[in-house]
Design an enzyme around this catalytic site. Sequence first.
Site, mmCIF file in Angstrom:
data_model
loop_
_atom_site.group_PDB
_atom_site.id
_atom_site.type_symbol
_atom_site.label_atom_id
_atom_site.label_comp_id
_atom_site.label_asym_id
_atom_site.label_seq_id
_atom_site.Cartn_x
_atom_site.Cartn_y
_atom_site.Cartn_z
ATOM 1 N N HIS A 88 0.829 -1.202 0.000
ATOM 2 C CA HIS A 88 0.000 0.000 0.000
ATOM 3 C C HIS A 88 0.868 1.259 0.000
ATOM 4 C CE1 HIS A 88 -2.995 3.013 1.154
ATOM 5 N NE2 HIS A 88 -2.112 3.416 2.059
ATOM 6 N N HIS A 105 1.320 5.243 -2.578
ATOM 7 C CA HIS A 105 1.734 6.599 -2.248
ATOM 8 C C HIS A 105 2.937 7.126 -3.026
ATOM 9 C CE1 HIS A 105 -0.859 7.598 1.158
ATOM 10 N NE2 HIS A 105 -0.711 6.361 1.606
ATOM 11 N N GLU A 154 -5.323 9.895 0.501
ATOM 12 C CA GLU A 154 -5.744 8.486 0.515
ATOM 13 C C GLU A 154 -6.871 8.179 -0.471
ATOM 14 O OE1 GLU A 154 -4.465 5.894 1.738
ATOM 15 O OE2 GLU A 154 -3.179 6.526 3.383
ATOM 16 N N SER A 183 -4.436 1.372 -4.501
ATOM 17 C CA SER A 183 -3.912 0.091 -4.026
ATOM 18 C C SER A 183 -5.009 -0.895 -3.679
ATOM 19 C CB SER A 183 -3.011 0.311 -2.804
ATOM 20 O OG SER A 183 -3.752 0.867 -1.723
#
Length: 274
Positions: A136, A141, A182, A201
């Site tokens: 993730h 990111h 996010e 993700s």
Amino acid sequence: MAVNPAVYGASTRPPRGDYGRAADDYTCTQDYAAYTAQDHALYHRLYERQSAQLPGLASQHFIDALPLLGAKERIPRLEEVSERLYRATRWQLVAVPGLIPEAPFFTLLANRKFPVTDWIRTPAEFDYIVEPDIFHDLFGHVPLLFNPVFADYVQRYGQGGLKAHQLGACEMLARLYWYTIEFGLIREHGALRAYGAGILSSAGELAYAVRSPEPQRLPLQIERTMRTRYKIDSYQQTYFVTESFEQLFALTAPDFTPLYACLRKLPEFAADAH
């Protein structure tokens, strides 16, 4: 000095990860030798599944930067990705044993250091994991940290987080992180695309966030975002859409101190409120 893990949401299960090997700033050395052949194979499977879904759903900025993570057949060495990232935007990657408290997290971001959890999920968690793992954090990111404007936004968020921590306003600022970094959506050439790491993700939420008629999608507006609660155990029911990373950066330029004082007097919105 002993460090303690952060608590995630309402979970009573302590976060996994060996916090005993963390320094005072919660960073640690990536124990690359500890990864098994199964771990590398799992990372490869996750990468292949997610990358196949990106066209037509993910921000082109993300798609263009994804190859900079390096070989997809194995878990990357953080120092190798970090070298490329530093040359691009002066950001660095640092390993952490898991979720870390707000103040150390904000401090790292404010200093252009992105914390990456260094353990990977189990095969049983292939489709869903509660806590962020290395897949993730890296896949979701890091690619956009190669984008100069977005990279500056994340640093500005960290700087604002340190101030919010002193003002007791972390919950309001956390919602901004959730709905942008996010679970943010962006409009590119008139089309809706995902740029949030939690969406990019996720095996199922990527298509849902961009194409499903079920959730509402609102123009990104700081006050509304900070008043909107969010879900941690299901797909989002509300998404906020920015027109560009430049807009995102500009919206976070003002001092939020008077805004926090104003928002404390106003009611919150439920995650599905219209």
